[in-house]
Motif scaffolding. Structure first.
Motif, PDB file in Angstrom:
ATOM      1  N   UNK A  43      -0.782  -4.227  -5.564  1.00 53.47           N
ATOM      2  CA  UNK A  43      -0.203  -2.757  -5.120  1.00 53.47           C
ATOM      3  C   UNK A  43      -1.203  -1.800  -5.373  1.00 53.47           C
ATOM      4  N   UNK A  44      -1.466  -1.105  -4.343  1.00 54.57           N
ATOM      5  CA  UNK A  44      -2.306  -0.015  -4.382  1.00 54.57           C
ATOM      6  C   UNK A  44      -1.749   1.477  -4.301  1.00 54.57           C
ATOM      7  N   UNK A  45      -1.821   2.270  -5.278  1.00 59.35           N
ATOM      8  CA  UNK A  45      -1.260   3.552  -5.100  1.00 59.35           C
ATOM      9  C   UNK A  45      -2.164   4.634  -4.814  1.00 59.35           C
ATOM     10  N   UNK A  46      -2.069   5.527  -3.924  1.00 58.85           N
ATOM     11  CA  UNK A  46      -3.013   6.428  -3.617  1.00 58.85           C
ATOM     12  C   UNK A  46      -2.469   7.889  -3.599  1.00 58.85           C
ATOM     13  N   UNK A  47      -3.220   9.022  -3.497  1.00 61.20           N
ATOM     14  CA  UNK A  47      -2.442  10.223  -3.314  1.00 61.20           C
ATOM     15  C   UNK A  47      -2.987  11.406  -2.598  1.00 61.20           C
TER      16      UNK A  47
ATOM     17  N   UNK B  73       0.417  13.672  -4.101  1.00 61.87           N
ATOM     18  CA  UNK B  73      -0.146  13.292  -5.420  1.00 61.87           C
ATOM     19  C   UNK B  73       0.729  13.715  -6.233  1.00 61.87           C
TER      20      UNK B  73
ATOM     21  N   UNK C   9      -3.249   3.966  -8.535  1.00 63.07           N
ATOM     22  CA  UNK C   9      -2.957   2.784  -9.403  1.00 63.07           C
ATOM     23  C   UNK C   9      -3.462   1.587  -8.538  1.00 63.07           C
ATOM     24  N   UNK C  10      -3.913   0.483  -9.071  1.00 65.53           N
ATOM     25  CA  UNK C  10      -4.325  -0.601  -8.151  1.00 65.53           C
ATOM     26  C   UNK C  10      -4.121  -1.939  -9.309  1.00 65.53           C
ATOM     27  N   UNK C  11      -3.311  -2.694  -8.615  1.00 68.19           N
ATOM     28  CA  UNK C  11      -2.924  -3.975  -9.251  1.00 68.19           C
ATOM     29  C   UNK C  11      -4.128  -4.799  -9.359  1.00 68.19           C
TER      30      UNK C  11
ATOM     31  N   UNK D 243       2.868   5.024  -9.470  1.00 72.85           N
ATOM     32  CA  UNK D 243       1.731   4.224 -10.398  1.00 72.85           C
ATOM     33  C   UNK D 243       2.533   3.590 -11.502  1.00 72.85           C
TER      34      UNK D 243
ATOM     35  N   UNK E  40       0.945  -1.145  -0.115  1.00 72.62           N
ATOM     36  CA  UNK E  40       0.205   0.051  -0.139  1.00 72.62           C
ATOM     37  C   UNK E  40       0.891   1.134  -0.071  1.00 72.62           C
TER      38      UNK E  40
ATOM     39  N   UNK F 264       2.849  10.397  -6.985  1.00 69.11           N
ATOM     40  CA  UNK F 264       1.946   9.390  -7.069  1.00 69.11           C
ATOM     41  C   UNK F 264       1.996   8.913  -8.507  1.00 69.11           C
ATOM     42  N   UNK F 265       2.102   9.508  -9.736  1.00 76.73           N
ATOM     43  CA  UNK F 265       2.199   9.030 -10.777  1.00 76.73           C
ATOM     44  C   UNK F 265       3.487   8.346 -11.022  1.00 76.73           C
TER      45      UNK F 265
END
Lengths: 356, 349
Positions: A92-96, A70, B278-280, A77, A65, A73-74
């Motif tokens: 995988x989770x990517x937050x911003x 932000x 992004x989210x796998x 990602x 996680x 973030x890119x």
């Protein structure tokens, strides 16, 4: 009367409605999913890349996680995309939500990696220490702040830190014209040749990491010396959305504003101003001048990795390894930020491999 | 432009909701004798009346014109994505660059689907139950009146506030009054998950469901109820055989419209922790184990792409395409609501 003939029927009808409703839900969902069969790109591409890594990385799994800035973030990602091409089973989770919010989650141990558009503050570091979260700080790229005016504004080409402090610092409150700032700018050793034109200022709001960086780079030192608050003037047009800032600058002929360089360099209708830090003269904002650190308004972009989690989660460790390789060499530039120099890259890689 | 359209669509949605609710109730009335007003007014030249008609007509046309312009603008910007790679766009995922050929909205569609399903499964029975109790069982006391007032006020609470409630209840481990722990709720929902989001939005639309269901139940003719009693039915039999079937079209419409409201909400999802970058994870639609995993939803994808368009201008087109998809989904739901209502009204009469 008609309805009373059959006592059961209405209940059945009602049930039918409920079932129909459920079917409808299913229908609108499956109409979206049905075509996945032939054209679904996910599994085929995930399987396609040549497994040039050692065989055990292909079977890596686990969850990661990433949260935080932000702005960064890119990059994360992009690294996630490239990493998942090789290791599709690591979730995988990517937050911003923002650098500050990211550290709040990071220090409670909820996130594995925190993206940051500035270095961790001492208060945040103390919070992490209090919760027993140890971390590794890794710089992954550079973002420049672009100071801009309207493309039609021919009167200004270069602003010094003295000008910027005089125009946007706490002492500038109430200034309606660029020329109002000349007195303060001259006191600080600036040229004091700002034009007599209406001054409309647009910039990121206080919640933004870009705001913090601007205050830190441009205002803090002078404000300290002059006994002023460490902030900008309150009477400008703040926005969390860089597009709104760009819109404001293009909408007023003699406007002034600042956003991240990645945004500014792509914008139409604005002119990027050269910046003078008072020592090395006017420097134009270009990828080269930002990478070399010559352009004074640039900021480093970081990821913070939770050390304990990296030690216990092989997926996370492999992800950061990948970040240090393809991330630095490829992802940063692909999403529009400035790559580190080769020397800086090897320094960062040494920090990661040398972590205790 | 895009933001304007979003605001506009949500206002239209609310207008449709108001219209269909009122419509369902008013129709019965119109049929029972409001139609035949006197014809004498036609003999005089009604200038003020004509002017009034012109004004309200131009109000309608102006709003339709604005909607039309925004809609066309959005479809035009989204066309580059929708025309060349429609299925890829529906089946793609969150990506860092707009030129990526795997960019798309599938994760958001699935997230929004599950949110709609959870809202339907929780808000629907609770809301209809509460409405029937309030209309048929509750005593006409001051307490009931207060309750109804509270429910009506809750329907007007900004959605962000419900987002905060969801964050407090389902995502963060909190204790209320210092000793009632809510950690078990977080364990049940999995924290930042579709389940948390769906439950939060259920709470958000619950007052709307209750109010629309109440209106529908209230419109049941008293003769039907008394007829049922006259034939010896108990109260619960009367409710099951008379009230529910008669009110079904109205209840259904209200529920579907509440669901399309839930599907279009973004603010509460941001607070509950929808993933924006992004989210796998991209499970099958029917994989219910994904309910407790991290998720994203269509409105979140739109917000994210709109804010990314400064860095990568191509995201403006992708956002427009995602808006068209969301719009189509919501319109489909609303249309179904109206068709179902018409069908059951015909059947009922």
């Amino acid at each position: 009367m008609l309805c009373l003939k059959l006592r059961l029927r209405p209940v059945l009808q009602f049930l039918a409605v409920a079932v129909g409703f459920a079917l409808l839900l299913g229908a609108c969902g499956s109409s979206d999913s049905e075509p996945t069969g032939p054209a679904d790109p996910e599994p085929s591409v995930a399987a396609a890349p040549t497994p040039d890594e050692s065989s055990d990385t292909a079977t890596l799994s686990g969850e990661i996680f990433v949260s935080g800035s932000s702005t960064v973030e890119p990059i994360s990602v992009r690294v996630q995309e490239l990493f998942n091409d090789v290791n599709p089973n690591v979730d995988i989770a990517v937050d911003g939500p923002g650098t500050g919010d990211g550290f709040a989650l990071f220090c409670t141990g909820e996130t594995d990696i925190s993206n940051a558009s500035r270095a961790i503050k001492s208060s945040e570091a103390e919070e992490c220490a209090a919760q027993g979260v140890n971390y590794v700080e890794l710089q992954v790229g550079i973002d420049g702040l672009g100071v801009m005016t309207n493309a039609n504004n021919a009167a200004v080409e270069c602003v010094s830190f003295a000008d910027l402090y005089a125009l946007t610092g706490p002492e500038a409150t109430g200034y309606q014209s660029w020329a109002d700032a000349n007195a303060v700018s001259a006191e600080l050793g600036g040229a004091g040749n700002l034009p007599d034109a209406p001054l409309d200022i647009f910039g990121p709001g206080e919640e933004s990491g870009t705001f913090d960086t601007y205050v830190e780079l441009v205002i803090e030192k002078t404000a300290e010396a002059r006994g002023q608050a460490h902030t900008t003037r309150p009477d400008y047009n703040p926005s969390g959305d860089d597009n709104v800032i760009l819109g404001g600058i293009t909408g007023a002929d003699t406007s002034l504003g600042w956003v991240g360089y990645a945004f500014a360099s792509n914008a139409a209708g604005v002119k990027l101003l050269d910046v003078d830090d008072g020592e090395s003269g006017c420097v134009a904002a270009t990828p080269a001048s930002i990478a070399s650190g010559e352009y004074p308004l640039s900021r480093p972009l970081f990821i913070y990795v939770n050390s304990a989690k990296a030690a216990s989660n092989p997926g996370l460790e492999a992800f950061v390894d990948f970040y240090m390789a393809d991330g630095l060499d490829r992802a940063v530039a692909e999403v529009g930020y400035v790559e580190l120099t080769e020397a800086a890259k090897s320094d960062v890689r040494a920090v990661w491999t040398g972590r205790s | 432009m895009i933001v304007l359209l979003l605001v506009f669509v949500s206002s239209i949605e609310r207008a449709v909701m108001a219209f269909t609710t009122v419509g369902a109730v008013a129709r019965g009335g119109a049929r029972r004798g409001l139609v035949g007003t006197s014809g004498f007014a036609k003999l005089r030249t009604d200038i003020a009346g004509g002017l009034f008609k012109f004004l309200i007509l131009s109000a309608l046309l102006a709003s339709l014109l604005i909607l039309g312009v925004l809609l066309i603008d959005t479809i035009v910007s989204g066309w580059s994505q929708l025309s060349t790679r429609f299925w890829d766009f529906l089946n793609g995922s969150l990506r860092s660059r707009s030129i990526d050929d795997r960019l798309g909205v599938q994760q958001g569609l699935y997230g929004s689907f599950w949110i709609g399903a959870i809202v339907a499964c929780t808000a629907f029975p609770i809301g209809v139950g509460a409405a029937i109790y309030l209309e048929e069982y509750a005593l006409r006391s001051r307490l009931t009146a207060t309750l109804e007032l509270v429910i009506r006020n809750l329907a007007g609470v900004p959605s962000v506030v419900y987002g905060l409630l969801g964050l407090f209840l389902f995502v963060e481990r909190n204790t209320i009054f210092g000793f009632i722990g809510l950690g078990w709720l977080v364990d049940a929902t999995g924290g930042r998950s579709v389940l948390s989001a769906g439950l939060t939005l259920s709470v958000l639309v619950l007052p709307i469901v209750i109010i629309t269901a109440q209106e529908a139940v209230r419109a049941v003719p008293v003769q039907l109820k008394e007829g049922a009693y006259g034939l010896g039915a108990t109260k619960s039999e009367m409710v099951r055989t008379q009230v529910l079937p008669y009110a079904a079209p109205g209840i259904l419409t209200g529920t579907l419209l509440a669901m399309s409201r839930a599907i279009g909400e973004a603010a509460p999802l941001i607070l509950v922790g929808a993933i924006s970058g992004g989210l796998t994870n991209n499970p099958e639609l029917w994989d219910a184990s994904a309910l407790r995993e991290k998720f994203t939803a269509l409105p979140i994808i739109i917000v994210e792409w709109v804010s990314e368009r400064g860095r990568d201008p191509g995201f403006a087109d992708a956002a427009a395409a995602a808006i068209v998809v969301l719009l189509a989904l919501v319109l489909l739901l609303n249309m179904t609501a109206i068709l179902l209502r018409n069908y059951f009204e015909r059947k009922r009469d």
